[in-house]
Design an enzyme around this catalytic site. Structure first.
Site, PDB file in Angstrom:
ATOM      1  N   ASN A 128      -2.970   2.563  16.047  1.00 13.08           N
ATOM      2  CA  ASN A 128      -2.900   1.105  16.179  1.00 13.08           C
ATOM      3  C   ASN A 128      -1.955   0.758  17.333  1.00 13.08           C
ATOM      4  O   ASN A 128      -0.785   1.148  17.331  1.00 13.08           O
ATOM      5  CB  ASN A 128      -2.392   0.524  14.851  1.00 13.08           C
ATOM      6  CG  ASN A 128      -2.295  -0.994  14.880  1.00 13.08           C
ATOM      7  OD1 ASN A 128      -1.788  -1.558  15.836  1.00 13.08           O
ATOM      8  ND2 ASN A 128      -2.753  -1.645  13.834  1.00 13.08           N
ATOM      9  N   HIS A 152       1.582  -2.999  18.772  1.00 10.08           N
ATOM     10  CA  HIS A 152       2.977  -3.259  19.159  1.00 10.08           C
ATOM     11  C   HIS A 152       3.294  -2.885  20.609  1.00 10.08           C
ATOM     12  O   HIS A 152       4.373  -3.207  21.098  1.00 10.08           O
ATOM     13  CB  HIS A 152       3.929  -2.651  18.136  1.00 10.08           C
ATOM     14  CG  HIS A 152       3.714  -3.323  16.811  1.00 10.08           C
ATOM     15  ND1 HIS A 152       3.918  -4.670  16.635  1.00 10.08           N
ATOM     16  CD2 HIS A 152       3.232  -2.858  15.634  1.00 10.08           C
ATOM     17  CE1 HIS A 152       3.593  -5.008  15.395  1.00 10.08           C
ATOM     18  NE2 HIS A 152       3.174  -3.927  14.773  1.00 10.08           N
ATOM     19  N   HIS A 172      -5.440  -5.340  15.984  1.00  9.37           N
ATOM     20  CA  HIS A 172      -5.541  -6.522  15.120  1.00  9.37           C
ATOM     21  C   HIS A 172      -5.377  -7.775  15.973  1.00  9.37           C
ATOM     22  O   HIS A 172      -4.297  -8.014  16.518  1.00  9.37           O
ATOM     23  CB  HIS A 172      -4.426  -6.430  14.059  1.00  9.37           C
ATOM     24  CG  HIS A 172      -4.441  -7.532  13.045  1.00  9.37           C
ATOM     25  ND1 HIS A 172      -3.521  -7.592  12.017  1.00  9.37           N
ATOM     26  CD2 HIS A 172      -5.244  -8.609  12.880  1.00  9.37           C
ATOM     27  CE1 HIS A 172      -3.764  -8.649  11.280  1.00  9.37           C
ATOM     28  NE2 HIS A 172      -4.793  -9.302  11.780  1.00  9.37           N
ATOM     29  N   ARG A 213      -4.690 -11.247  15.841  1.00 10.76           N
ATOM     30  CA  ARG A 213      -4.208 -12.230  14.854  1.00 10.76           C
ATOM     31  C   ARG A 213      -4.568 -13.645  15.286  1.00 10.76           C
ATOM     32  O   ARG A 213      -4.676 -13.931  16.478  1.00 10.76           O
ATOM     33  CB  ARG A 213      -2.694 -12.115  14.690  1.00 10.76           C
ATOM     34  CG  ARG A 213      -2.294 -10.998  13.757  1.00 10.76           C
ATOM     35  CD  ARG A 213      -0.795 -11.025  13.515  1.00 10.76           C
ATOM     36  NE  ARG A 213      -0.443 -10.158  12.415  1.00 10.76           N
ATOM     37  CZ  ARG A 213      -0.267 -10.572  11.154  1.00 10.76           C
ATOM     38  NH1 ARG A 213      -0.392 -11.846  10.839  1.00 10.76           N
ATOM     39  NH2 ARG A 213       0.042  -9.715  10.214  1.00 10.76           N
ATOM     40  N   ARG A 267      -0.146 -13.116  18.322  1.00  7.52           N
ATOM     41  CA  ARG A 267       1.245 -12.704  18.595  1.00  7.52           C
ATOM     42  C   ARG A 267       1.334 -11.374  19.336  1.00  7.52           C
ATOM     43  O   ARG A 267       2.327 -11.082  19.948  1.00  7.52           O
ATOM     44  CB  ARG A 267       2.061 -12.646  17.295  1.00  7.52           C
ATOM     45  CG  ARG A 267       1.682 -11.532  16.390  1.00  7.52           C
ATOM     46  CD  ARG A 267       2.591 -11.448  15.186  1.00  7.52           C
ATOM     47  NE  ARG A 267       2.396 -12.558  14.265  1.00  7.52           N
ATOM     48  CZ  ARG A 267       2.789 -12.533  12.991  1.00  7.52           C
ATOM     49  NH1 ARG A 267       3.418 -11.484  12.524  1.00  7.52           N
ATOM     50  NH2 ARG A 267       2.568 -13.550  12.191  1.00  7.52           N
ATOM     51  N   GLU A 288      -9.296  -5.025  13.523  1.00  6.82           N
ATOM     52  CA  GLU A 288      -8.745  -5.642  12.302  1.00  6.82           C
ATOM     53  C   GLU A 288      -8.810  -7.147  12.457  1.00  6.82           C
ATOM     54  O   GLU A 288      -8.366  -7.687  13.475  1.00  6.82           O
ATOM     55  CB  GLU A 288      -7.292  -5.223  12.107  1.00  6.82           C
ATOM     56  CG  GLU A 288      -7.135  -3.787  11.697  1.00  6.82           C
ATOM     57  CD  GLU A 288      -5.665  -3.435  11.495  1.00  6.82           C
ATOM     58  OE1 GLU A 288      -4.811  -4.329  11.606  1.00  6.82           O
ATOM     59  OE2 GLU A 288      -5.391  -2.270  11.242  1.00  6.82           O
ATOM     60  N   THR A 323       1.154  -7.320   7.897  1.00 16.06           N
ATOM     61  CA  THR A 323       0.193  -7.502   6.803  1.00 16.06           C
ATOM     62  C   THR A 323       0.833  -7.001   5.511  1.00 16.06           C
ATOM     63  O   THR A 323       0.929  -5.803   5.285  1.00 16.06           O
ATOM     64  CB  THR A 323      -1.117  -6.729   7.127  1.00 16.06           C
ATOM     65  OG1 THR A 323      -1.480  -7.019   8.473  1.00 16.06           O
ATOM     66  CG2 THR A 323      -2.231  -7.147   6.203  1.00 16.06           C
ATOM     67  N   GLU A 361      -9.827   0.660   2.982  1.00 17.66           N
ATOM     68  CA  GLU A 361      -8.557   1.221   3.469  1.00 17.66           C
ATOM     69  C   GLU A 361      -7.471   0.820   2.488  1.00 17.66           C
ATOM     70  O   GLU A 361      -7.291  -0.361   2.186  1.00 17.66           O
ATOM     71  CB  GLU A 361      -8.240   0.691   4.880  1.00 17.66           C
ATOM     72  CG  GLU A 361      -6.911   1.234   5.388  1.00 17.66           C
ATOM     73  CD  GLU A 361      -6.675   1.007   6.879  1.00 17.66           C
ATOM     74  OE1 GLU A 361      -7.654   0.929   7.644  1.00 17.66           O
ATOM     75  OE2 GLU A 361      -5.499   0.919   7.266  1.00 17.66           O
ATOM     76  N   HIS A 392      -0.577   1.780   6.868  1.00 19.15           N
ATOM     77  CA  HIS A 392       0.495   0.778   6.907  1.00 19.15           C
ATOM     78  C   HIS A 392       1.841   1.412   6.578  1.00 19.15           C
ATOM     79  O   HIS A 392       2.028   1.966   5.495  1.00 19.15           O
ATOM     80  CB  HIS A 392       0.261  -0.423   5.966  1.00 19.15           C
ATOM     81  CG  HIS A 392       0.986  -1.642   6.480  1.00 19.15           C
ATOM     82  ND1 HIS A 392       2.323  -1.838   6.302  1.00 19.15           N
ATOM     83  CD2 HIS A 392       0.562  -2.696   7.225  1.00 19.15           C
ATOM     84  CE1 HIS A 392       2.681  -2.954   6.904  1.00 19.15           C
ATOM     85  NE2 HIS A 392       1.636  -3.502   7.477  1.00 19.15           N
ATOM     86  N   HIS A 426       2.996   1.089  14.080  1.00 16.03           N
ATOM     87  CA  HIS A 426       4.363   0.689  14.384  1.00 16.03           C
ATOM     88  C   HIS A 426       5.303   1.875  14.586  1.00 16.03           C
ATOM     89  O   HIS A 426       6.064   1.929  15.559  1.00 16.03           O
ATOM     90  CB  HIS A 426       4.891  -0.235  13.278  1.00 16.03           C
ATOM     91  CG  HIS A 426       6.256  -0.751  13.537  1.00 16.03           C
ATOM     92  ND1 HIS A 426       7.388  -0.117  13.085  1.00 16.03           N
ATOM     93  CD2 HIS A 426       6.676  -1.819  14.248  1.00 16.03           C
ATOM     94  CE1 HIS A 426       8.445  -0.793  13.498  1.00 16.03           C
ATOM     95  NE2 HIS A 426       8.051  -1.816  14.191  1.00 16.03           N
TER      96      HIS A 426
END
Ligand code: PXP
Length: 244
Positions: free
Chosen positions: A11, A14, A47, A49, A53, A74, A105, A155, A194, A217
């Site tokens: 992912n 970030h 993702h 959003r 962001r 996502e 999330t 997931e 996550h 992350h």
């Protein structure tokens, strides 16, 4: 029966968070995606959003054009995101809950509670040939709801497992193990993610029914110290080791 090699979806949200802190083009999450693939990522997760962001509309558009591995998009179950997904046709869409005020999330999607509302999203995405994944807490009720919607993938949210300690963490691990088995035996392709880090990935990766982990992350944070490729190679090593 178990799944063989565990796939790693990286992912890259970030990378975009850092870019957006300055409002310029660097660091580019698309470039990070290319690097992640070279380091062993089996797929890229992003993702978009509602508040944009981190990942932007342009990022999704470019990723959909240039990626050589599957893109896992996502998205919240909104008409705006559905239109974007149908325009770009990523390989997979993971439906996630979204609250404007949250830092990340925070929990799984309440598929059971929103069953009728979600049907239209699952149907439209599936009809477009996109694999739909439901991001849920490790609960039988949520997996049953995902199954009854015809979603091929679920997931499991590993955030609570990663945050808890001691006995509470072991209990959460048991919930994830049981949910993985329950979903897999009923035909769902099971993923998890996550909050996973080098410390928490091994027990999750060892769950034989899981086919994919999505991790972001921690890897992007670790990249500050050791570089993105080294961090992904180490995560991949830990995942492979847990499967042996
Ligand atoms: N899977 C899903 C569905 C997510 O929403 C996220 C966070 O965007 C992740 C995996 C990755 O979580 P983390 O960034 O904490 O590794």
């Amino acid at each position: 029966m178990t799944n063989g090699k565990l796939r790693l979806g990286v992912n890259i949200d970030h990378v975009a968070t850092i870019r957006n802190a300055r409002g310029i083009r660097h660091p580019d999450p698309v470039r990070a995606a290319g690097l992640a693939v070279r380091a062993g990522a089996d797929g890229i997760t992003a993702h978009l959003r509602e508040d944009r962001r981190h990942i932007s509309d342009d990022d999704i558009s470019t990723l959909a054009d240039v990626l050589t591995v599957p893109l896992n998009f996502e998205m919240a179950a909104t008409e705006e995101m559905l239109e974007i997904a149908l325009r770009h046709k990523p390989n997979a869409c993971c439906l996630v809950p979204e609250k404007r005020q949250e830092l990340t999330t925070e929990g799984g999607l309440d598929v059971a509670g929103q069953h009728n509302r979600l049907k239209h999203f699952v149907n439209e995405l599936s009809d477009a040939g996109i694999r739909v994944s439901m991001f849920v807490d490790p609960d039988v009720e949520q997996l049953d709801a995902a199954l009854s919607l015809g979603a091929p993938v679920a997931e499991l949210h590993t955030g609570a497992y990663c945050e808890k300690t001691g006995e509470a963490r072991l209990e959460e691990l048991e919930r994830i193990r049981a949910a993985s088995k329950y979903g897999f035996e009923r035909g769902l392709e099971m993923h998890a993610g996550h909050g996973l880090s080098y410390d928490t990935v091994t027990d999750i990766a060892a769950i034989p029914e899981l086919m994919e982990l999505n991790i972001g992350h921690f890897l992007i944070g670790e990249a500050i110290f050791h570089g993105l490729e080294t961090s992904i190679v180490e995560m991949r090593r830990l995942m492979d080791e847990a499967r042996v």
